[in-house]
Design an enzyme around this catalytic site. Structure first.
Site, PDB file in Angstrom:
ATOM      1  N   LYS A 535      33.192  44.213  33.813  1.00  0.00           N
ATOM      2  CA  LYS A 535      32.089  43.913  32.902  1.00  0.00           C
ATOM      3  C   LYS A 535      32.408  42.585  32.232  1.00  0.00           C
ATOM      4  O   LYS A 535      33.507  42.058  32.390  1.00  0.00           O
ATOM      5  CB  LYS A 535      31.940  45.020  31.859  1.00  0.00           C
ATOM      6  CG  LYS A 535      33.261  45.427  31.192  1.00  0.00           C
ATOM      7  CD  LYS A 535      33.094  46.565  30.205  1.00  0.00           C
ATOM      8  CE  LYS A 535      32.911  47.928  30.836  1.00  0.00           C
ATOM      9  NZ  LYS A 535      31.680  48.576  30.443  1.00  0.00           N
ATOM     10  N   ARG A 536      31.467  42.028  31.477  1.00  0.00           N
ATOM     11  CA  ARG A 536      31.778  40.809  30.730  1.00  0.00           C
ATOM     12  C   ARG A 536      33.030  41.034  29.887  1.00  0.00           C
ATOM     13  O   ARG A 536      33.288  42.146  29.415  1.00  0.00           O
ATOM     14  CB  ARG A 536      30.599  40.452  29.819  1.00  0.00           C
ATOM     15  CG  ARG A 536      29.386  39.928  30.568  1.00  0.00           C
ATOM     16  CD  ARG A 536      29.672  38.604  31.258  1.00  0.00           C
ATOM     17  NE  ARG A 536      29.885  37.551  30.287  1.00  0.00           N
ATOM     18  CZ  ARG A 536      29.237  36.400  30.275  1.00  0.00           C
ATOM     19  NH1 ARG A 536      28.327  36.131  31.209  1.00  0.00           N
ATOM     20  NH2 ARG A 536      29.477  35.493  29.376  1.00  0.00           N
ATOM     21  N   THR A 643      25.302  50.050  31.414  1.00  0.00           N
ATOM     22  CA  THR A 643      24.685  50.579  32.625  1.00  0.00           C
ATOM     23  C   THR A 643      25.753  50.690  33.711  1.00  0.00           C
ATOM     24  O   THR A 643      25.602  51.484  34.639  1.00  0.00           O
ATOM     25  CB  THR A 643      23.536  49.686  33.132  1.00  0.00           C
ATOM     26  OG1 THR A 643      23.984  48.325  33.147  1.00  0.00           O
ATOM     27  CG2 THR A 643      22.312  49.821  32.245  1.00  0.00           C
ATOM     28  N   LYS A 647      26.363  53.580  36.855  1.00  0.00           N
ATOM     29  CA  LYS A 647      26.609  53.300  38.277  1.00  0.00           C
ATOM     30  C   LYS A 647      27.880  54.010  38.748  1.00  0.00           C
ATOM     31  O   LYS A 647      27.924  54.573  39.834  1.00  0.00           O
ATOM     32  CB  LYS A 647      26.769  51.789  38.492  1.00  0.00           C
ATOM     33  CG  LYS A 647      25.588  50.941  38.080  1.00  0.00           C
ATOM     34  CD  LYS A 647      25.999  49.448  38.036  1.00  0.00           C
ATOM     35  CE  LYS A 647      25.019  48.613  37.259  1.00  0.00           C
ATOM     36  NZ  LYS A 647      25.552  47.266  36.955  1.00  0.00           N
TER      37      LYS A 647
HETATM   38  C1  LIG Z   1      25.823  46.692  35.771  1.00  0.00           C
HETATM   39  C2  LIG Z   1      26.318  45.317  35.623  1.00  0.00           C
HETATM   40  C3  LIG Z   1      26.652  44.817  34.359  1.00  0.00           C
HETATM   41  C4  LIG Z   1      26.617  45.671  33.108  1.00  0.00           C
HETATM   42  O1  LIG Z   1      27.868  46.331  33.002  1.00  0.00           O
HETATM   43  P1  LIG Z   1      28.321  47.047  31.649  1.00  0.00           P
HETATM   44  O2  LIG Z   1      29.568  47.750  32.055  1.00  0.00           O
HETATM   45  O3  LIG Z   1      27.237  48.016  31.295  1.00  0.00           O
HETATM   46  O4  LIG Z   1      28.544  46.008  30.633  1.00  0.00           O
HETATM   47  C5  LIG Z   1      27.095  43.517  34.252  1.00  0.00           C
HETATM   48  N1  LIG Z   1      27.207  42.725  35.340  1.00  0.00           N
HETATM   49  C6  LIG Z   1      26.911  43.177  36.575  1.00  0.00           C
HETATM   50  C7  LIG Z   1      27.084  42.267  37.732  1.00  0.00           C
HETATM   51  C8  LIG Z   1      26.454  44.477  36.758  1.00  0.00           C
HETATM   52  O5  LIG Z   1      26.154  44.903  37.987  1.00  0.00           O
END
Ligand SMILES: *Cc1c(COP(=O)(O)O)cnc(C)c1O
Length: 796
Positions: A535-536, A643, A647
């Protein structure tokens, strides 16, 4: 394909490069969805359907070839057709650049929503900016992040249709002319000092089973005159193009600012540019269809994805009042009935505001309109008896505190009939914090719409082994009705099914192990527990907590050479905003720790750490299906939804996480036994912070944490620069705003519960199956159905 290769690409089979084949295949695929696209457009007009417009400054789309083929049901047919020509579809898949027109979760949500709106056959359109350069490409040099411009358009874009005939003028600067009308009312005309032209580029977005196709319309900026011939002829060859360069700057790059406002004039220009072009476009369509501007709200719903398009509220008022001659009161009623707004963050530093001075200069008429909206809003409140100065100043559109600023969140709130948060917890906190006073005044306006993800991309396409198993076990109908995933529950204890479920996971893990070796040269064992935090990189997401646990685990392993530990691979990926020094230092730390740990034979191979560079949608599609454990460990109250968490759970990973964002709702569905929850709650975080964030006592009380910090601060992982992390450790010790130290012991203990479950593979597999079985609710189809019914008022 063959025809496309010959006549569009202009090559024959012998000369065609893999990229030529990709282009031919993409175009042949696109050809197949055009009939459905045209039919959908006709149907929208014929049935005079209410339209939904999704305004978002970000669309984090990823690759489209397999996505489009999947939705059309053509993947296998295409694979076979290509094979006959001696071409491998999977090789072509990897050639497509990621469309990375977004930073992270917010942009990816917009992309999932486009997929679901097409699937539910909503007459919808996405509006955004066609950035020449999407999110930067990240490389790691000696563990440090470097940013390079990303070039997704350098070989063209096979999916888009340029629409050079669809253009709108967007003004900036200038002055306002007022004149008195016959009825004595004042009329205002804005005379912009600068005009930029917005040009449309359309990408068709196909829904599941190809039944309905919507459009993503992205705007590109250009100058009204490409070249000032007078200047050119006088020999000023560069200056003659300066207007063009200034105009094009607007759609040149995506701001890589993840959840902090980029306080640049260019950013406001981007926001207004795309909001204005989109509103002009949808009004033109509405007028062509109904001829009656007063019916706009009956036929149009506009969703604002965060405050980035919020200037659209003032722009719609301007278009209604100044251009279409609608009276102010009626215009305001139409505006509120048309817009709704999604809030994505509570972080105070991320709530957009613009200096009044800048707004006055750049958008003088909009500033007037904002003042007028504000005056009427405050008058109304006084009438309602809410006239204490504190309330009035807290709900004013203008923040008077340090230099006057326009509060875009307040503008979006006032201009909308519904405002939503993105998880149950977040929506509750929206009511208690950022919009507390607004909520008292408008108690029905804030609602919750928990985020979702599209199962087409995140299960069917990303995880073929599991998808095949699901189709075999409960039938392929599960991809039409994800609720049927629940039928997996009865196989959770079935050893035969458990083995097949684990075999699918193993196949994905082997594939990821290959990717890891190719990208960072580290060998990882697919039999180990794959533990992923992707994630970021942000302090509130607490990658640092994960790294500290890794250090402590490493120290445990070497301290107890005789003990058995569950072997782990810790996988990190993520980008830090270019200007976010602390986040970049955390990336470096993860890489420094990885280097020492991976090279130390004393770990007996029980711990490996890898940081995969350039996190994007495609990398997520590789990592998520292969993960056993999903790290969702943000400081409670700070992650709006997440999100990524959805996943992972869908793909059978168990979550280790705090009670934050949608983790709360994931726990409710998968059950307490199938998730590892730890740490402070949002309320406890608030109490802790009120007491002070000095962590010295906490650290003193945790020998394990103290030892890990000592090693980091002492240069064990940075022998080339022993003081590299002194400041990082100091900050954590004295100003532990994100409560990393406070949550450390609880996190450590939760990780040991993870180990214990992992050692009991039957129990692990059962939990893993139950995660997949019980998360159907997190389909973005469900989310969009809720928006449609409760906010947009469209039939689904
Ligand atoms: C789903 C997704 C995110 C969001 O990730 P979080 O864990 O909810 O912050 C960010 N970047 C990409 C490429 C993603 O597929």
């Amino acid at each position: 394909m063959q025809r496309r290769l010959t006549y569009t690409v202009g090559k024959d089979n012998a000369d065609a490069s893999p990229r030529d084949w990709f282009v031919a295949t993409a175009l042949a695929t696109r050809d197949r969805l055009v009939p459905s696209w045209l039919a959908s457009t006709k149907r929208n007009y014929r049935e005079d359907r209410r339209r939904v417009y999704y305004l978002s400054l970000e669309f984090l789309i990823g690759r489209l070839l397999i996505d489009t083929l999947t939705n059309l049901g053509l993947t296998e047919a295409m694979r076979d057709a290509l094979a006959e020509l001696g071409v491998d579809l999977d090789m072509l898949r990897a050639l497509e650049p990621d469309a990375a027109l977004g930073n992270g979760g917010l942009g990816r949500l917009a992309a999932c929503f486009m997929d679901s709106m097409a699937t539910l056959e909503i007459a919808a359109m996405g509006y955004g900016i066609r950035y020449d350069h999407g999110l930067f490409r990240q490389t790691l040099k000696d563990g440090w992040q470097h940013e390079y411009p990303e070039d997704w358009l350098s070989f063209g874009n096979s999916w888009q249709f340029p629409r050079p005939e669809i253009t709108y003028d967007v003004g900036f600067f200038g002055h306002i002319e007022s004149s008195r009308l016959a009825d004595g009312m004042l009329a205002h005309v804005w005379r912009p000092g600068e005009t930029i032209v917005a040009v449309a580029y359309d990408t068709p977005v196909v829904g599941w089973r190809g039944k309905h196709v919507n459009t993503l319309r992205l705007w590109s900026a250009r100058a009204p005159d490409a070249l000032r011939l007078d200047a050119f002829n006088q020999g000023d060859h560069v200056g003659a193009q300066s207007e063009q360069a200034r105009a094009e700057a607007i759609s040149k790059v995506l701001y890589p600012s993840d959840s902090t406002p980029a306080g640049q004039e260019l950013r406001l220009r981007q926001e207004y540019f795309f909001a204005s072009a989109s509103l002009q476009d949808l009004i033109r369509r509405h007028m062509r269809q109904t001829g009656d501007i007063r019916r706009l709200a009956d036929k149009v719903a506009i969703q604002l994805n965060d405050t980035h398009p919020a200037i659209g509220v003032a722009e719609l008022m301007r278009l209604l009042v100044d251009v279409h001659g609608v009276g102010w009161k009626e215009a305001w009623r139409i505006t509120q009935a048309t817009f709704s707004y999604t809030n994505h963050t509570l972080l105070p530093e991320a709530l957009e505001t613009w200096p009044v001075q800048l707004m006055e200069r750049l958008l003088p008429r909009h500033m007037q309109i904002i003042y007028l909206i504000n005056a009427m809003h405050l008058d109304l409140l006084r009438e309602k008896g809410a006239s204490d100065a504190a309330t009035l100043s807290s709900v004013s559109l203008i923040d008077e505190r340090n230099g006057r600023h326009v509060r875009m969140g307040h503008l979006a709130f006032l201009g909308s009939h519904k405002v939503n948060g993105v998880s149950a917890l977040h929506s509750a906190l929206v009511k208690e914090t950022v919009f507390k006073d607004f909520h008292r005044l408008y108690p029905d306006r804030i609602v919750n719409k928990t985020n979702g993800v599209t199962f087409r991309r995140w299960l069917l396409e990303a995880n073929p082994p599991l998808s095949r198993l699901l189709a075999d076990t409960i039938g392929a109908g599960v991809f039409d009705e994800p609720e049927r995933l629940i039928e997996l529950e009865k196989f959770a204890d079935d050893v035969e099914f458990q083995n097949r479920f684990a075999a699918a996971k193993r196949e994905n893990k082997a594939r990821l192990a290959t990717t890891v070796f190719e990208r960072v040269g580290v060998r990882v064992d697919p039999a180990a527990l794959f533990d992923a935090q992707i994630k970021r990189i942000h302090e509130y997401k607490r990658q640092l907590l994960n790294v500290l646990e890794a250090v402590a685990f490493y120290q445990d392993i070497i301290a107890q050479p005789a003990r058995e530990f569950a072997p782990r691979v810790k996988i990190f990926a993520g980008k830090a905003a270019a200007s976010y020094h602390q986040a970049k230092l955390i990336i470096k730390l993860a890489n420094d720790v990885a280097k020492v740990v991976n090279a130390d034979p004393a770990t007996r191979g029980l711990l490996k750490i890898v940081f995969l560079p350039n996190y994007n949608v495609s990398l997520a599609e590789t990592i998520i299906p292969a993960a056993d454990l999903s790290e969702q460990i943000s400081t409670a109250g700070m992650e709006a939804s997440g999100t990524g968490n959805m996943k992972f759970a869908l793909n059978g990973a168990l979550t280790i996480g705090t009670l934050d964002g949608a983790n709360v709702e994931i726990r409710e569905r998968v059950g307490d036994d199938n998730i590892f929850i730890f740490g402070l709650t949002a309320r406890e975080v608030e109490e802790c912070r009120a007491k002070g964030i000095d962590a010295r006592e906490t650290i003193a009380a945790s020998p394990r944490l103290a030892e890990a910090l000592r090693a980091i601060a002492g240069g064990v992982f940075s022998p080339d620069d022993p003081h590299r992390y002194a400041q990082l450790v100091d900050t954590l010790t004295y100003y532990d705003h994100f409560l990393v130290a406070k949550d450390f012991d609880a996190y450590w203990e939760a990780q040991r519960r993870v180990d214990a479950r992992w050692r009991d593979q039957k129990a692990w597999r059962r939990s893993s199956i139950l995660n997949t079985a019980r998360v159907a609710w997190f389909s973005s189809d469900r989310t969009i159905r809720e928006y449609a019914q409760e906010i947009w008022n469209v039939a689904v």
